[in-house]
Design a protein around this motif. Sequence first.
Motif, short mmCIF file in Angstrom:
data_model
loop_
_atom_site.label_atom_id
_atom_site.label_comp_id
_atom_site.label_asym_id
_atom_site.label_seq_id
_atom_site.Cartn_x
_atom_site.Cartn_y
_atom_site.Cartn_z
N VAL A 178 43.45 27.40 39.97
CA VAL A 178 44.08 27.75 38.69
C VAL A 178 44.92 26.56 38.22
O VAL A 178 45.59 25.90 39.02
CB VAL A 178 45.00 28.99 38.85
N SER A 179 44.88 26.29 36.91
CA SER A 179 45.71 25.22 36.36
C SER A 179 46.30 25.67 35.03
O SER A 179 45.78 26.57 34.36
CB SER A 179 44.89 23.94 36.17
N LYS A 201 50.19 30.48 41.35
CA LYS A 201 49.33 31.44 42.04
C LYS A 201 49.68 32.89 41.70
O LYS A 201 48.89 33.80 41.96
CB LYS A 201 49.40 31.23 43.54
N ALA A 202 50.87 33.10 41.13
CA ALA A 202 51.26 34.46 40.75
C ALA A 202 50.31 35.03 39.70
O ALA A 202 50.20 36.26 39.56
CB ALA A 202 52.68 34.46 40.21
N LEU A 203 49.61 34.17 38.98
CA LEU A 203 48.69 34.64 37.94
C LEU A 203 47.41 35.23 38.52
O LEU A 203 46.73 36.01 37.84
CB LEU A 203 48.33 33.49 36.99
N THR A 204 47.06 34.87 39.75
CA THR A 204 45.78 35.33 40.32
C THR A 204 45.91 35.64 41.81
O THR A 204 45.11 35.18 42.62
CB THR A 204 44.69 34.26 40.12
N ASN A 205 46.92 36.41 42.17
CA ASN A 205 47.09 36.72 43.59
C ASN A 205 46.81 38.17 43.94
O ASN A 205 47.05 38.61 45.07
CB ASN A 205 48.49 36.32 44.07
N GLY A 206 46.34 38.94 42.97
CA GLY A 206 46.02 40.34 43.23
C GLY A 206 47.23 41.26 43.21
O GLY A 206 47.13 42.43 43.58
N ILE A 207 48.39 40.75 42.76
CA ILE A 207 49.61 41.56 42.74
C ILE A 207 50.13 41.63 41.31
O ILE A 207 50.40 40.60 40.69
CB ILE A 207 50.69 40.94 43.66
#
Length: 764
Positions: free
Chosen positions: A613-614, A629-635
């Motif tokens: 992710v960028s 990574k908060a954008l695509t961590n499943g949470i």
Amino acid sequence: MKISHYFLVLFIAILSSCNNQIKKPIEPNIIPIPLSQKIQEGVFILDSSTSIITDNQLKNVSDFFTSFLKDSYNLNLSDKKEKNSIQFKIDASIKNEEGYTLKVEKNIVSIAAKTAKGAFYGVQSFIQLLPVKSASKQIAVQCLDIKDEPRFVYRGMHLDVGRHFFSVDFIKKYINIMSMLKMNTFHWHLTEDQGWRIEIKKYPKLQEIAAFRKETLIGSYANKPHKFDGKKYGGFYTQEEIKEVVKYATERQVTVIPEIEMPGHSQAAIAAYPELGCTGKQVEVATKWGVFDEVYCPNEKTFQFLEDVIDEIIPLFPGKYIHIGGDEAPKTRWKNCDYCQKLIKKEGLKDEHELQSYFITRMEKYINSKGKQIIGWDEILEGGLAPNATVMSWRGIAGAIKAAKEKHDVILTPNTHCYFDHYQSKNPNEPLAIGGFLPLRKVYNFNPIPEELTKEEEKYVLGAQGNLWTEYIPTEDQAEYMAFPRAIALAEVVWSSKENRNYNNFVKRLAFFNERLDAMDVNYANHLYEIKGTLHSDVNKISYQLEAPSQGKVIRFTTDGSEPDKNSKIYSEEILITKNTEIKAATFNAEGKKLSSVFTKKIQPHKAVGQKVSLNVNPHRSYNEGGIKALTNGIYGSDKSYEDKEWLGFNGDDVEVTIEFDKPTEINSISTRFHNGNSQWIYAPKEVTIKLELENGKVVLSKNKLADRETTLIDLKFNFAELNTDKQKVKSLKLTIPNYGIIPKGNPGEGNKAWTFIDEIIVK
């Protein structure tokens, strides 16, 4: 038989001897930590043979102490002057008015001070050397030598009873805990837009009308549309109840400062007496939170009203200060008021800000004429500060710096470190709060002396205060939860020397102090053993790590959403995530008692988790705890607050998020959501463009308008499967998220660029 009888008697004697043994003294864990403390050999035995010897000036303090022993341990001290005694002495050589010495020897305890205040604080330290509970008739107290004095003369806690009303019994409980912590000032916020809480006999409509609102906002102010409970709410303290509270506080060396808001936050009073406002029109007591245009008109009726109020207030409060508020007073009514504009010209004032200074200065002169001084929030600096005013700096420390440089006394209470209505944990189970994040460690690390001040200017800093605003604190239990233990940390900040303070040591002592709060049935927040979690992911594996300051404790957890208990699995290694999982965990001691709140985390894997992710711009540093990574961590982020680490915040930027898959991937949908809390300057974008690069080299573009702007959370859903008729796999995707733009006029933050807050980007 004689031999058997002999051994029976011997056994009973030994057993009796064991039962009469004195327990070991508890380890000294005094909060706030004393200036000097030296542990000595031996113990002092406190029992019914112990006598009290006191100087007459300290009789009230010694009486307080003997009452405490009777109530807490059912221990009555002897009237006889035995060798085993506790002595209260006046010592004029102690320079600090609130300082004391406490010397515990094998036969004598000596508490010496220059004043009753100091002696009282010596008593509070001695009490913390006693066990919380004891069934024994004898209590062992560690011999030691303490010399102690406060760092600051003003050590305060505030309580707003305007938004939510609390009983006299609770006010006393709040003050009592303050006194245990050697705090000496209770700031009682008695009037607000949402309710007037003190009886003024000359103006009965304040009790009949201003003390009650017809209903109360449900949930967060940011939630749209607003909902109300439809229930009449309110109450007020009679003057007799005020006297009762003040007497109780005085016995505990706590000064009560009343706050009567002016010229703003006065809609409740204007609802009772419309002639106090600029329009003269009938308004209602406010039913929601915020800043309101209805402010006192600076006419003679208003000044007569406020002077009459002050005349009834002053006899009730023996302290030297009256707090007059002065904050958040919109100038809208004044700008459109003929009388106000004529007054500005008549007095040669520059603008409405100087009119506020005129208002405050006039009230200050009246209050000074009654032998009192005023305190006001830092807005009273605007337009020129009243001559003898003390400033309470809440909007950061800038007001404190300016006031001190102008040689005005100042009290630090910045919202960054002293607003206990802010969240203290990022656990999603935390009760709804106004916003912000103020953990215990941050309170403890606060330094009330701004670095910008010279040594000469530092002397104008009187101390600091914790504030408890109650818009989102409807119950007494919740008030305790929000105030403690953060008020305990602040108590050490304002009493103890910087050199003696150490956060890890404080936490150790706090664990002991919490036992005292347990005995008092205080609903404090216990985040000492709070669990934190971290997700680790790549294209091959997703796992979740738990950690807590366990100090010999264990973490027990479940993965099916059930509550963890003493029989749940003990955490020892990262939890492998292969499907939708709800982890619940808590810290337990060796006996199986749960010590922390339950940590909850839902993890919902999807096809973007672990992929590259960028971003074209970095999130604002204050809203980037989870990183990209908060954008695509499943949470998913919290529904209640955008301030957890799963939401990323951008201040005025156009944002592009690119997700590159490690190999072409079949996808059906993309979704995310945006925060739309307009009252906090946050606006969802008007549209989002999604660009997909396919395996066959083609590019798919989709513009998605976001029409619904009434709700706090706004969803974006894009169904690629409907467009992808030939089942092409995707190599990468990009979301282009333009900033909303300039905040419209009439809204909070008008004229500024809006914030954008983005939650999880879910690819399925």
